[in-house]
Write a protein that holds these residues in place. Structure first.
Motif, PDB file in Angstrom:
ATOM      1  N   UNK A 118       0.841  -1.202   0.000  1.00  0.00           N
ATOM      2  CA  UNK A 118       0.000   0.000   0.000  1.00  0.00           C
ATOM      3  C   UNK A 118       0.878   1.254   0.000  1.00  0.00           C
ATOM      4  N   UNK A 119       0.475   2.234  -0.812  1.00  0.00           N
ATOM      5  CA  UNK A 119       1.135   3.536  -0.861  1.00  0.00           C
ATOM      6  C   UNK A 119       0.045   4.592  -0.759  1.00  0.00           C
ATOM      7  N   UNK A 120       0.213   5.540   0.135  1.00  0.00           N
ATOM      8  CA  UNK A 120      -0.750   6.627   0.263  1.00  0.00           C
ATOM      9  C   UNK A 120      -0.052   7.920  -0.155  1.00  0.00           C
ATOM     10  N   UNK A 121      -0.395   8.392  -1.339  1.00  0.00           N
ATOM     11  CA  UNK A 121       0.229   9.598  -1.890  1.00  0.00           C
ATOM     12  C   UNK A 121      -0.739  10.773  -1.888  1.00  0.00           C
ATOM     13  N   UNK A 122      -1.825  10.667  -1.154  1.00  0.00           N
ATOM     14  CA  UNK A 122      -2.862  11.705  -1.196  1.00  0.00           C
ATOM     15  C   UNK A 122      -2.346  13.067  -0.734  1.00  0.00           C
TER      16      UNK A 122
END
Length: 158
Positions: A118-122
């Motif tokens: 998982x990557x959260x780039x928000x």
């Protein structure tokens, strides 16, 4: 006019059969779990294994795929779908092992969870550049043929 009556009865039966919608049948999706021992390699698997022995594992056989989804994603349902995909396809659960110097296929057990990164780039100001870097890294990262699975997944939130 019994022929006429038979003809009319037959036409009526045929008409009923052609206008009636068949009941939808959903096949039962069940993974095969009866293969416990090592299996011989197919010709394509032999080629992949041989090339991996010579040059190391490459990205030649990778089929990278990216999907852009909008809206809410039920990540638990997505994980279950990926796990079901892995369960159903022996080729994705195949790992290559050497048995007495000979390459063989061993199947990961049914029920093996597909790891998802998982990557959260928000909140990242350079999200698009990071996404391109993650995509390039994923497309060029070799698979571990000895440990598998031969499929990976990432979830990148933008």
């Amino acid at each position: 006019n019994s022929n006429w009556l038979k003809r009319e009865a037959l036409l009526k039966i045929l008409q009923q059969r052609t206008t009636r919608q068949p009941e939808p049948v959903e096949p039962e999706l069940r993974a095969r779990s009866d293969r416990q021992a090592e299996l011989p390699l197919s010709f394509a698997q032999q080629r992949l294994w041989f090339l991996a022995q010579l040059d190391g594992v490459s990205a030649t056989y990778h089929i990278p795929l990216a999907l852009r989804l909008q809206g809410r994603l039920d990540t638990a349902a997505w994980q279950r779908a990926l796990d079901t995909l892995l369960d159903r396809h022996e080729a994705l659960r195949s790992v290559f092992v050497a048995v007495q110097g000979q390459p063989q296929v061993r199947l990961l057990p049914v029920g093996t969870a597909l790891p998802v990164t998982h990557h959260d780039l928000r909140d990242a100001p350079d999200a698009q550049q990071l996404l391109q870097a993650i995509s390039a890294q994923e497309a060029h990262t070799p698979f571990d043929l000895e440990h598998g699975p031969l499929i990976r997944a990432r979830l990148v939130r933008l």
